[in-house]
Design a protein around this motif. Structure first.
Motif, PDB file in Angstrom:
ATOM      1  N   GLU A  71     -42.460  54.656 -59.118  1.00 59.09           N
ATOM      2  CA  GLU A  71     -41.518  54.781 -59.576  1.00 59.09           C
ATOM      3  C   GLU A  71     -40.476  54.492 -61.085  1.00 59.09           C
ATOM      4  O   GLU A  71     -39.792  54.616 -60.904  1.00 59.09           O
ATOM      5  N   LYS A  74     -37.590  56.620 -61.342  1.00 58.22           N
ATOM      6  CA  LYS A  74     -36.557  56.605 -60.717  1.00 58.22           C
ATOM      7  C   LYS A  74     -35.185  55.878 -61.529  1.00 58.22           C
ATOM      8  O   LYS A  74     -34.990  54.871 -61.220  1.00 58.22           O
ATOM      9  N   THR A  75     -35.914  56.256 -63.012  1.00 61.51           N
ATOM     10  CA  THR A  75     -34.219  55.094 -63.981  1.00 61.51           C
ATOM     11  C   THR A  75     -33.732  56.443 -64.371  1.00 61.51           C
ATOM     12  O   THR A  75     -33.687  57.161 -64.320  1.00 61.51           O
ATOM     13  N   ASN A 143     -32.742  54.241 -59.776  1.00 60.94           N
ATOM     14  CA  ASN A 143     -32.748  52.620 -59.322  1.00 60.94           C
ATOM     15  C   ASN A 143     -32.012  52.378 -60.604  1.00 60.94           C
ATOM     16  O   ASN A 143     -32.181  53.104 -61.837  1.00 60.94           O
ATOM     17  N   LYS A 148     -33.081  48.678 -56.503  1.00 60.89           N
ATOM     18  CA  LYS A 148     -33.119  49.570 -55.983  1.00 60.89           C
ATOM     19  C   LYS A 148     -32.396  51.359 -55.330  1.00 60.89           C
ATOM     20  O   LYS A 148     -31.815  50.287 -55.007  1.00 60.89           O
ATOM     21  N   ASN A 149     -32.941  52.304 -55.861  1.00 67.51           N
ATOM     22  CA  ASN A 149     -31.431  52.778 -54.742  1.00 67.51           C
ATOM     23  C   ASN A 149     -30.472  53.434 -55.068  1.00 67.51           C
ATOM     24  O   ASN A 149     -29.593  53.188 -54.311  1.00 67.51           O
ATOM     25  N   TYR A 255     -41.895  45.745 -57.659  1.00 69.84           N
ATOM     26  CA  TYR A 255     -42.527  47.677 -57.258  1.00 69.84           C
ATOM     27  C   TYR A 255     -43.338  47.641 -58.163  1.00 69.84           C
ATOM     28  O   TYR A 255     -43.315  47.921 -59.219  1.00 69.84           O
TER      29      TYR A 255
END
Ligand SMILES: NC(=O)c1ccc[n+]([C@@H]2O[C@H](COP(=O)([O-])OP(=O)(O)OC[C@H]3O[C@@H](n4cnc5c(N)ncnc54)[C@H](O)[C@@H]3O)[C@@H](O)[C@H]2O)c1
Ligand SMILES: [Zn+2]
Length: 362
Positions: A71, A74-75, A143, A148-149, A255
């Motif tokens: 995860e 995903k920044t 995210n 998130k997302n 997460y």
């Protein structure tokens, strides 16, 4: 083997099989030779395990950009760093990206591809079981600290190359996580298929051939639903089965402290309870699924570390909630999904039942 995916925006193939990376290069030679640059985006862990295989089997010159594992890639920072790398390497609209990794790398790379120079082609090379789901269907995202997302695009890949070779190095936790989405695909499509899971003594006992057959079936279910509804206006909501409560568990536990699949497995229990109440699912079916989930090592103790108030607050701000109404994916029958508006008090009753089961150790 190929599974075609046809959406209104694009048509592409999911290629499946053992050691297919090399064949893929041959099959897509003409297209890939036209590109000015090929860039593989991968994470540290996947690259350390599979660099040699990729160098031996990917028959074109390529550059590689390595992002943090899981995860953490995903920044905004990661997204920005990949864009910077592509600009520094003089990538253009004729460049092509490859997402080599799990769902996290796939989501990040897809979103970079959707936005770099207003969109460049990309290919998914999934390396986890969970990514049999995430690599198909064109949802890409990163995210935001608030959710998130939350920042993303619908952007379809040129193809998905699901080379089973990569799965050999997956730890049991990731097998368990991915298997939950496979079980979800079974529950929303085929009751006979679900029965196969009831016979499993443990995760370790799953034979490779069986797993590959299940992954293929899962991809077919996903591809079919995406074809019916690419942008999640209707049928695609079925894929959220287990995700309303599951996402709330995932966010509340934190997460990285629970895998996505484990949270989804937990979330499928309240969704099944609601399906017994509101649909025609046989009374007692949920308990059977709960038992098999325990046998396969899904850890329900996480629920006890979350208060229902925390979960409810998250479910209300979920982007799938409209005007405070929870749109729950449920099953009318096993294999027959529906979406129904459910009140928070109904969810709370299921949450209480689940906590009781966990505490009593049934
Ligand atoms: N786009 C979609 O439709 C969709 C659907 C479901 C989930 N997702 C997203 O997918 C992500 C989860 O995906 P995931 O479970 O694949 O997680 P992941 O990408 O975070 O990978 C999990 C871990 O497994 C490691 N790993 C990957 N491949 C490996 C291999 N072959 N051998 C050993 N280790 C390996 C990774 O380095 C990472 O540490 C989440 O961000 C979720 O939001 C997206
Ligand atoms: Zn999911």
């Amino acid at each position: 083997m190929n599974i075609p995916v046809k959406t209104t925006d694009a048509s592409y193939d999911v290629h499946l099989g053992e050691n297919i990376l090399h064949d893929f290069c041959g099959q897509y030679k003409a297209l890939l030779e036209k590109a000015d640059q090929l860039v593989i985006i991968t994470d540290e862990h996947v690259w350390s395990l599979h660099e040699q295989y990729v160098r031996e089997h990917f028959s074109f010159p390529f550059k590689v950009y390595i992002v943090p594992n899981g995860e953490a890639c995903k920044t905004f920072d990661s997204y920005f760093d990949v864009q910077t790398f592509l600009l520094q390497e003089s990538c253009s609209r004729n460049s092509v990206l490859f997402a080599l990794g799990g769902g996290a790398v796939g989501d990040l790379t897809g979103f970079v591809a959707a936005t770099f120079m207003r969109g460049i082609p990309f290919y998914q090379i999934p390396t986890t079981i969970l990514a049999h789901d995430s690599a198909v269907g064109g949802k890409t995202a990163i995210n935001h600290p608030n959710g998130k997302n939350m920042i993303g695009a619908f952007y379809q890949p040129q193809a998905v190359i699901y080379d089973f070779h990569f799965l050999a190095t997956l730890p049991e936790t990731e097998v368990r996580s991915g298997l939950a989405e496979v079980i979800k695909h079974a529950l929303i499509s085929d009751s006979k298929w679900v029965n196969e899971f009831f016979e499993l003594p443990s995760i370790k006992s799953i034979e490779k051939e069986t797993l590959l057959k299940w992954i293929e079936k899962g991809i077919r279910v996903k591809a079919h639903i995406v074809e019916l509804d690419e942008k999640e206006q209707s049928y695609r909501k079925y894929l959220n089965f287990g995700h309303t409560y599951g996402h709330a568990i995932e966010a509340t536990v934190g997460y990285g402290k629970i895998t996505h699949g484990e949270a989804v497995m937990i979330g499928m229990i309240p969704a099944l309870m609601l399906s017994e109440k509101n649909g025609n699912v046989a009374v007692g079916y949920t308990e059977k699924v709960y038992e098999i989930a325990n046998r396969l090592g899904y850890n329900f103790q996480h629920v006890l570390n979350c208060s229902f108030e925390q979960l409810a607050a998250f479910m209300l701000k979920d982007k799938k909630t409209t005007n405070g109404e929870l749109h729950f994916a449920l099953l009318q029958e096993i294999g027959e999904p529906i979406v129904q508006v459910i009140s928070m008090s109904e969810v709370q009753a299921c949450d209480e039942q689940l906590r009781k089961w966990i505490k009593e150790g049934i």
